[in-house]
Design a protein around this motif. Structure first.
Motif, short mmCIF file in Angstrom:
data_model
loop_
_atom_site.label_atom_id
_atom_site.label_comp_id
_atom_site.label_asym_id
_atom_site.label_seq_id
_atom_site.Cartn_x
_atom_site.Cartn_y
_atom_site.Cartn_z
N ARG A 182 44.45 42.03 46.54
CA ARG A 182 43.25 42.75 46.95
C ARG A 182 41.97 41.97 46.66
NH1 ARG A 182 44.04 48.96 44.91
NH2 ARG A 182 45.85 49.52 46.20
N CYS A 183 42.06 40.97 45.80
CA CYS A 183 40.88 40.15 45.49
C CYS A 183 40.52 39.21 46.63
CB CYS A 183 41.13 39.31 44.23
SG CYS A 183 41.16 40.25 42.69
N ALA B 71 36.56 36.88 43.18
CA ALA B 71 36.14 38.16 43.74
C ALA B 71 34.97 38.73 42.97
CB ALA B 71 37.32 39.14 43.71
N ARG C 4 37.22 41.16 56.66
CA ARG C 4 36.43 41.73 55.56
C ARG C 4 35.10 41.00 55.46
NH1 ARG C 4 40.26 42.23 50.31
NH2 ARG C 4 38.77 43.88 49.82
N PRO D 120 39.36 37.60 50.07
CA PRO D 120 38.50 37.94 51.21
C PRO D 120 39.20 37.59 52.52
CG PRO D 120 37.80 35.87 50.25
CD PRO D 120 38.95 36.35 49.42
N SER E 237 34.45 48.68 43.14
CA SER E 237 34.83 48.34 44.51
C SER E 237 34.64 49.53 45.43
CB SER E 237 36.29 47.88 44.54
OG SER E 237 36.45 46.72 43.76
N TYR F 247 33.41 35.97 54.62
CA TYR F 247 33.11 37.19 53.87
C TYR F 247 31.64 37.25 53.46
CZ TYR F 247 33.12 40.74 50.26
OH TYR F 247 32.81 41.86 49.52
N ASN G 216 31.24 39.34 44.60
CA ASN G 216 30.59 40.65 44.51
C ASN G 216 29.23 40.54 43.84
OD1 ASN G 216 32.66 42.06 45.77
ND2 ASN G 216 33.64 42.67 43.86
N THR H 243 38.52 44.01 42.21
CA THR H 243 38.56 43.07 41.09
C THR H 243 39.56 43.55 40.05
OG1 THR H 243 36.71 44.21 40.02
CG2 THR H 243 36.17 42.32 41.41
N LEU I 283 34.92 43.42 47.38
CA LEU I 283 36.25 42.97 47.01
C LEU I 283 36.70 43.72 45.76
CD1 LEU I 283 35.76 39.13 47.46
CD2 LEU I 283 36.96 40.68 49.01
N LYS J 245 30.97 41.22 53.29
CA LYS J 245 30.18 41.80 52.21
C LYS J 245 29.43 43.03 52.66
CE LYS J 245 26.13 39.06 53.28
NZ LYS J 245 25.11 38.10 52.85
#
Length: 729
Positions: free
Chosen positions: A273-274, A554, A280, A276, A353, A583, A558, A289, A287, A282
């Motif tokens: 899941r971390c 990630a 996906r 990009p 997130s 991303y 972020n 974490t 993302l 910003k």
């Protein structure tokens, strides 16, 4: 819930595995002597790599991946020892071998390719001498070793191998150095090849070439591969099976397709899941974490070692260590050390997130012609190498709006960092180049810029170790920047320091620490805090996450997005990782040999039409298994670029990309420099999508929609240039 062991490793039949496996590791426990006591860095690790198989080992830095490799080769440092377990390579118990037998095994049976080829090669010896030594170590006479060296360099697809044999390592590119190291590793036709982060730091096309080479040679030679990497997409592309290490324990293992499609351990879920990945950005989502950090080596933990960072953990997890649960999956057995492996995929998102993200304003709602915060016009930079001119940046013009991120992409040597240094005033452009900040002239040299201009343009480097003084505390590093770029003094600096460290999520307890005592992610946060000390207008981010784990990456991405929203800062973001660039970026600029070949909104550049060079770059990016499914565009067919970037004094005439272009039309490409063509958006706005190519934009769009052979249209790859010309007509 399926039951605990017998697991795929707890039930190893070592006598059987000796005959069928290239590598068998059973119950491996390794300790390092630190602070007067032994600390376990690997605990009861077991896995096997079958003959001809590629097995991936993933996890954050400090999880023990490289220690597995060093223990396998008996290369542990002096303070390291194997406390328990067994390692068998091609039927031989490594730890029962005497010195001569071990030396023979390293020379003939197992080889290793390291992350940094520059450090693996002797700078004082020619390539011919170094590669031939690898053959001589296997008992080949010197004359024959030189003949085999030439053949092996050809085999790893090195152009002009005779010239390369006479070269020294510093005269070769990073990708070429890595090919030489692979040639040395394969000299003995080993049964097992260990690759430890072999593509970290390489750009997308060189990385793809190295991976293609490894895959091809593995198929030809039947060599088994242990592939160590924190790049999950590379593992997904190269390996049939994967093991996930966390704090010295193997917490998940199985077929790569099964593990990546339905991970059974929360740590694996968190790592995936971390990333990009495609689709996906910003502006749409943060993302996920992984909170916290790895436990210290040798920490005694009751229960699950991952419980402190796991959002599924309960009292059972903290009390009872989970056994290795063995599960059936689509492509074989899958193992996970998690009490709740059945619902690991349902792991809740981190609170940060899930926070709402302000959506980007649609194009129609944006100002028609926003005034740029930074403007570069007709920038060029020429160096003289061995008396020959090298145009590193060639007539580049671009603008950066307030609060915008411009991604700079291209292969190593394309001029990205040189362009950034020109903007920062670290290099002076050739005559005729113009730089402006907020509409006012910006001096070419940093030494001639005002304090206001200095603090308005800052940089975050790839390697914070080289940018931070190891002897100074974090408080002093950031405090000096505050004193330099603000009028604050005494208690005011302390108050601003607290605000700044809070903004970059740097805990207060680290303020008195020296940078050498911090992890890579914490060092990068310090570097970002220092860059933001003077409230900059523009921050150049030069590969700021390339050396970081995906979990730390990630968090940094972020953080950069948060700071941009809160402070309206603009970024020039340089990276080889095109997933990361997509991303974070609002717009993309593509450089090749110092020339701007394409520029436009990120979505337009990535979705096409694209310049043929951009198309090749995007095709080289590794994707996770399953990327492109569920309505997402399929990963593009791999386009292989041939040849090396030209050296000083050898700049191509016409289009600079024509010697390597898979869609070359013919003489027009060789003789005439193509103008920019509008590919979408209003032509007079900075947000316009523009492509510098002789092929009409509409034709590019059609060509890039068609399925293609990897070698189509590239004469160097066996394609037909006339076919490419007819297709583009």
């Amino acid at each position: 819930m399926n039951g605990p062991p017998p697991s795929s490793f707890a039930a190893f039949d070592v006598s059987k595995s000796d005959r069928t496996d290239a590598l068998t590791v059973v119950g491996l426990t390794v300790t390092y002597r630190i602070g007067g006591r032994d600390r376990e860095v690997l605990q009861d690790v077991s896995f096997r790599v079958r003959r001809g198989e590629a097995y991936g080992l993933v996890g954050e830095s400090g999880c023990g991946k490289s220690t597995v490799a060093m223990a396998t080769l008996r290369y542990l440092p002096r303070n390291g020892k194997v406390k328990a377990g067994k390692i068998v390579i091609a039927g031989e118990d490594v730890h029962k071998l005497g010195a001569d037998a071990l030396r023979g095994m390293r020379a003939t049976t197992v080889s290793m390719v390291y992350q940094d080829p520059g450090r693996a090669l002797n700078p004082s010896l020619t390539i011919a001498r170094q590669v031939s030594e690898a053959f001589e170590a296997a008992g080949v006479a010197r004359d024959e070793a030189l003949q085999r060296t030439l053949a092996m360099l050809k085999r790893v697809r090195i152009a002009a191998p005779e010239r390369v044999m006479d070269s020294y390592p510093h005269q070769l590119s990073g990708g070429m150095q890595q090919r030489v190291v692979i040639a040395m590793a394969l000299a003995s036709n080993p049964a097992l090849l260990i690759l430890d982060e072999p593509t970290t730091g390489l750009d997308a096309t060189v990385e793809a070439e190295v991976l293609d080479l490894v895959a091809q040679l593995r198929q030809e030679l039947g060599t088994a591969v242990l592939f160590i990497s924190h790049n999950l997409a590379v593992i997904g592309r190269m390996c049939e099976r994967v093991g996930v290490l966390y704090a010295g324990k193997l917490v998940e293992e199985g077929a790569t397709q099964d593990v990546f499609a339905r991970p059974r351990h929360p740590y694996t879920v968190g790592l995936l899941r971390c990333l990009p990945t495609a689709g996906r950005s910003k502006d749409r989502e943060r993302l996920d974490t992984i909170a916290g950090g790895l436990p210290l080596p040798g920490s005694v933990t009751q229960g699950c070692i991952y419980a402190e960072r796991c959002r599924l953990a309960d009292e059972r997890c903290r009390r009872d260590a989970p056994p290795p649960y063995r599960l059936g999956a689509a492509h074989g057995d899958q193992m996970a050390r998690c009490h709740y492996h059945e619902r690991a995929i349902e792991l809740p998102q981190a609170a940060s997130s899930a926070a709402p993200v302000r959506a980007a304003a649609p194009d129609a709602a944006r100002p028609a012609a926003p005034s740029p915060v930074l403007r570069a016009h007709n920038l060029s930079k020429t160096f003289h190498v061995s008396g020959a001119p090298l145009r590193a940046v060639d007539d580049v013009s671009l603008e950066l709006a307030s609060g915008e991120t411009l991604g700079l992409v291209g292969e190593s040597g394309s001029g990205k960092t040189t362009l950034a240094r020109l903007m920062l005033g670290l290099l002076a452009p050739d005559a005729g180049g113009v730089l402006e900040l907020d509409g006012a002239p910006l001096a070419a040299r940093v030494t001639r810029r005002s304090d206001a201009q200095l603090k308005s343009l800052q940089i975050v480097f790839q390697n914070p170790d080289s940018a931070l003084n190891r002897a100074h505390s974090v408080k002093r590093l950031i405090g000096r920047a505050l004193a330099r770029f603000t009028a604050l003094r005494g208690p005011e600096i302390d108050a601003r320091l607290a605000t700044l460290t809070d903004a970059v999520r740097l805990p207060e307890r680290y303020l008195d620490a020296r940078s050498r005592q911090l992890s890579g992610g914490l060092k990068q946060r310090v570097a970002i805090a220092r860059a933001f000390a003077g409230d900059p207008r523009v921050v150049v981010c030069d590969e700021p996450t390339s050396s970081l784990d995906v979990s730390v990456q990630a968090a940094i991405l972020n953080l950069l997005a948060d700071l941009q929203r809160e402070r309206g800062v603009s970024y020039v973001f340089i990276s080889h990782d095109l997933h990361v660039v997509r991303y974070v970026s609002d717009r993309i600029a593509v450089l090749y040999l110092g020339r701007l070949l394409e520029i436009g909104p990120a979505a337009a550049v990535f979705d096409g039409p694209q310049h043929p060079y951009t198309e090749a770059l995007l095709s080289a990016v590794p994707t996770l298994p399953g990327d492109g499914g569920s309505g997402e565009p399929r990963p593009p067919t791999r386009i292989r670029l041939t040849g090396e970037l030209p050296g000083p004094g050898a700049m191509p005439s016409g289009c600079v990309f024509h010697p390597r272009c898979p869609r070359k039309l013919g003489a027009i490409c060789e003789q005439q420099d193509p103008p920019f063509a509008d590919a979408g958006g209003a032509a007079n706005l900075p947000s316009a999508h523009r492509i510098r190519c002789h092929i009409p934009v509409a034709t590019l769009r059609e060509l890039q929609r068609e399925p293609r052979d990897d070698n189509a249209g590239n004469p160097a790859n066996g394609g037909d240039a006339d076919d490419a010309s007819r297709n583009a007509s």
